[in-house]
Design a protein around this motif. Sequence first.
Motif, PDB file in Angstrom:
ATOM      1  N   PHE A 234      19.615  66.196  43.096  1.00 41.20           N
ATOM      2  CA  PHE A 234      18.957  65.039  42.500  1.00 41.20           C
ATOM      3  C   PHE A 234      18.412  64.115  43.587  1.00 41.20           C
ATOM      4  O   PHE A 234      18.797  64.204  44.761  1.00 41.20           O
ATOM      5  N   THR A 235      17.528  63.195  43.186  1.00 38.05           N
ATOM      6  CA  THR A 235      17.019  62.185  44.100  1.00 38.05           C
ATOM      7  C   THR A 235      18.145  61.255  44.514  1.00 38.05           C
ATOM      8  O   THR A 235      19.033  60.943  43.713  1.00 38.05           O
ATOM      9  N   GLU A 236      18.124  60.821  45.754  1.00 35.79           N
ATOM     10  CA  GLU A 236      19.134  59.881  46.245  1.00 35.79           C
ATOM     11  C   GLU A 236      19.250  58.689  45.300  1.00 35.79           C
ATOM     12  O   GLU A 236      18.238  58.134  44.858  1.00 35.79           O
ATOM     13  N   TYR A 237      20.482  58.295  44.992  1.00 32.57           N
ATOM     14  CA  TYR A 237      20.719  57.259  43.982  1.00 32.57           C
ATOM     15  C   TYR A 237      20.067  55.929  44.347  1.00 32.57           C
ATOM     16  O   TYR A 237      19.582  55.202  43.473  1.00 32.57           O
ATOM     17  N   THR A 238      20.051  55.602  45.628  1.00 32.43           N
ATOM     18  CA  THR A 238      19.508  54.308  46.054  1.00 32.43           C
ATOM     19  C   THR A 238      18.023  54.378  46.394  1.00 32.43           C
ATOM     20  O   THR A 238      17.486  53.491  47.054  1.00 32.43           O
ATOM     21  N   SER A 239      17.337  55.427  45.927  1.00 31.48           N
ATOM     22  CA  SER A 239      15.891  55.527  46.101  1.00 31.48           C
ATOM     23  C   SER A 239      15.265  55.827  44.746  1.00 31.48           C
ATOM     24  O   SER A 239      15.966  55.967  43.738  1.00 31.48           O
ATOM     25  N   THR A 240      13.944  55.958  44.714  1.00 26.54           N
ATOM     26  CA  THR A 240      13.264  56.224  43.457  1.00 26.54           C
ATOM     27  C   THR A 240      12.027  57.066  43.685  1.00 26.54           C
ATOM     28  O   THR A 240      11.444  57.046  44.777  1.00 26.54           O
ATOM     29  N   THR A 241      11.638  57.812  42.658  1.00 24.79           N
ATOM     30  CA  THR A 241      10.410  58.602  42.729  1.00 24.79           C
ATOM     31  C   THR A 241       9.210  57.834  42.175  1.00 24.79           C
ATOM     32  O   THR A 241       8.093  58.317  42.232  1.00 24.79           O
ATOM     33  N   LYS A 242       9.454  56.651  41.636  1.00 22.15           N
ATOM     34  CA  LYS A 242       8.362  55.849  41.093  1.00 22.15           C
ATOM     35  C   LYS A 242       7.516  55.263  42.229  1.00 22.15           C
ATOM     36  O   LYS A 242       8.047  54.871  43.266  1.00 22.15           O
ATOM     37  N   SER A 243       6.211  55.175  41.996  1.00 26.59           N
ATOM     38  CA  SER A 243       5.334  54.547  42.985  1.00 26.59           C
ATOM     39  C   SER A 243       5.521  53.032  42.945  1.00 26.59           C
ATOM     40  O   SER A 243       5.985  52.468  41.938  1.00 26.59           O
ATOM     41  N   LYS A 244       5.146  52.369  44.024  1.00 26.78           N
ATOM     42  CA  LYS A 244       5.287  50.910  44.081  1.00 26.78           C
ATOM     43  C   LYS A 244       4.448  50.223  43.013  1.00 26.78           C
ATOM     44  O   LYS A 244       4.877  49.241  42.410  1.00 26.78           O
ATOM     45  N   ILE A 245       3.251  50.746  42.779  1.00 31.41           N
ATOM     46  CA  ILE A 245       2.380  50.112  41.782  1.00 31.41           C
ATOM     47  C   ILE A 245       2.987  50.245  40.386  1.00 31.41           C
ATOM     48  O   ILE A 245       2.929  49.321  39.572  1.00 31.41           O
ATOM     49  N   ASP A 246       3.623  51.385  40.114  1.00 31.51           N
ATOM     50  CA  ASP A 246       4.227  51.566  38.791  1.00 31.51           C
ATOM     51  C   ASP A 246       5.459  50.684  38.625  1.00 31.51           C
ATOM     52  O   ASP A 246       5.674  50.084  37.564  1.00 31.51           O
ATOM     53  N   VAL A 247       6.267  50.594  39.679  1.00 30.92           N
ATOM     54  CA  VAL A 247       7.436  49.697  39.648  1.00 30.92           C
ATOM     55  C   VAL A 247       6.985  48.271  39.376  1.00 30.92           C
ATOM     56  O   VAL A 247       7.560  47.564  38.538  1.00 30.92           O
ATOM     57  N   PHE A 248       5.945  47.838  40.065  1.00 24.53           N
ATOM     58  CA  PHE A 248       5.439  46.472  39.893  1.00 24.53           C
ATOM     59  C   PHE A 248       4.925  46.259  38.471  1.00 24.53           C
ATOM     60  O   PHE A 248       5.231  45.236  37.833  1.00 24.53           O
ATOM     61  N   CYS A 249       4.143  47.208  37.955  1.00 26.58           N
ATOM     62  CA  CYS A 249       3.543  47.036  36.627  1.00 26.58           C
ATOM     63  C   CYS A 249       4.582  47.083  35.512  1.00 26.58           C
ATOM     64  O   CYS A 249       4.488  46.321  34.538  1.00 26.58           O
ATOM     65  N   ILE A 250       5.570  47.985  35.622  1.00 28.51           N
ATOM     66  CA  ILE A 250       6.617  48.024  34.599  1.00 28.51           C
ATOM     67  C   ILE A 250       7.402  46.714  34.598  1.00 28.51           C
ATOM     68  O   ILE A 250       7.660  46.125  33.537  1.00 28.51           O
ATOM     69  N   THR A 251       7.787  46.243  35.794  1.00 28.18           N
ATOM     70  CA  THR A 251       8.534  44.980  35.888  1.00 28.18           C
ATOM     71  C   THR A 251       7.734  43.837  35.274  1.00 28.18           C
ATOM     72  O   THR A 251       8.259  43.035  34.490  1.00 28.18           O
ATOM     73  N   ALA A 252       6.449  43.763  35.625  1.00 31.97           N
ATOM     74  CA  ALA A 252       5.606  42.679  35.117  1.00 31.97           C
ATOM     75  C   ALA A 252       5.379  42.794  33.614  1.00 31.97           C
ATOM     76  O   ALA A 252       5.377  41.783  32.889  1.00 31.97           O
ATOM     77  N   ALA A 253       5.187  44.023  33.114  1.00 29.13           N
ATOM     78  CA  ALA A 253       4.991  44.203  31.670  1.00 29.13           C
ATOM     79  C   ALA A 253       6.221  43.751  30.896  1.00 29.13           C
ATOM     80  O   ALA A 253       6.110  43.118  29.830  1.00 29.13           O
TER      81      ALA A 253
END
Length: 584
Positions: A234-253
Amino acid sequence: MDQQQWSYLFVGLTFGLYIAIALWARAGSTKDFYVAGHDIHPALNGMATAADWMSAASFLSMAGLVAFLGYGGSVYLMGWTGGYVLLALLLAPFLREFGKFTVPDFVGDRYYSKVARVIAVICALMVSFTYIAGQMKGVGVAFSSFLGVPFNWGIFIGSFIVFVYAVLGGMKGITYTQVAQYVVLIFAYTVPAIFISLIVTNNPIPQLGFIGNMSGSEISMLDKLNTVVTDLGFTEYTSTTKSKIDVFCITAALMFGTAGLPHVIIRFFTVKSAKAARKSAGWALMFIALLYTVAPAVGAFARMNFIDTVNEATYIADSENYEERAAAILAEGGKPVPEWYKDWEKTDLLKFNDLNGDGMMQYRGPAAPDGLENEVVPNRDIFVLANPQIANLPGWVIGLVVAGGLAAALSTAAGLLMVISSAISHDLLKSTFYPNMSEKGELRAARLSAFAAVIAAALIGAFASSLPFVAQVVAYAFGIAAASLFPIIVLGIFWKRMNKEGAIAAMLSGLIPTMAYIIYFKSEYGSEAGWWFGVSPEGIGFVFMWVALAVGIVTALVTPAPPSAIQQLVEDIRIPGQRGALHE
């Protein structure tokens, strides 16, 4: 008593309390039914708001998201928490000063247009029914766990309970019920977290335990978890496969969607004044923080314990002979499938596919070093409820968590049903099509609307098992609210030049493309490769929010200004006491 008996005891006591409160606080007027008579104390309203806000998505699904997405799940924590701060400081006091019952009511009067009111009703219903789809999935998960019945049976049983206290009590009954539900759910969430933190890290404070060291070790909890999940592919728990732009947009939405959620906004109309609304928001933030700061720890502990108990366990197909078979496996030096797994398997929310035919449960990620495929498919929404069982906590703790999960799912479902009910009875019937309707007739229409909404919610929930996890479905509702309702609310409060044409254009240009994007990319025709700018359906509402704002402003500037009375109204609602006193 065993865990099932404890569950029956806690759920029976809490449900009896909820129904007794609904009967005691039964609404006798439309004012009681819609806004609880405007006389709820700010601290109690803050507690009720917290219960309304901390839905099945927060209680059941958010920790599951964090458990399986790791750092990537933090967008939900940041978005929902930040969004409530935005709502409390930017919108709630001014909306309360306006003095109306609902968001469509605000839109109808502020934009002096029945068309704008009807479109606002459509937006509110779209948001509420999308949101309630997630809640009803949570209801199904909680009730199937409690009663050991299939998912859909859980949906219909939960719907009946919501019907009893939502339709009878209206907002007055729901408010006091939600106060009780908050007390139940916060104890249910934190008590097992304290137990598990002590077991895993020897620290009774979960928020500190999950960033500290493992019990009897110099290895930190998060380092250990990173090692475990990466070893399984699996992906390292303290990292993510999401792009920065997607992280920003989901948080803002999620943030801006919070500020446009009808079922949260309506809570601020239940207090006496804008000043009380501000106090209520402060109390709610404090009550919400008690759960949201614990969620990351619950998620991390759940992932660790799940892997420890399930991976490489020998599967036992026959539940009736479980103890005998498990003892034999242990005697041979093996690890039997845990009993908690067999309990949850009955709900169809856990599945094991023996792909290699060895009878062993291999839990693997897409990059597993040993090349084995994943055979264990867990529903992420079960982990808060299953966590005490996984950790072998006492039966009374498990029963308490079941009661808390039901309280969380039902409290928000009831709040959403009130939005749907008031949108139909007050905003469509009374304020638009039948202005001469009597108060008695409107109250009857409100109860019938709530009844119809319960039926519709149950039918939506019946198909919810095929939907994504609860929090993701809820995220769609936030995106729709951000794109359709937030622009016209914020412009309606802070820009007196905003007119009805601008409001109609803004709502339509936000609602339609956001819905279309979500539906297309969650269908079989859409794929991640086609996302615009790399933004997922969960975050696209933020993009279209700016489109709606731009369209609304431009349309307002090229069409006639609103009447002077409306412009003066906008000035008045930003002055405490100027207008609100007229609506006490």
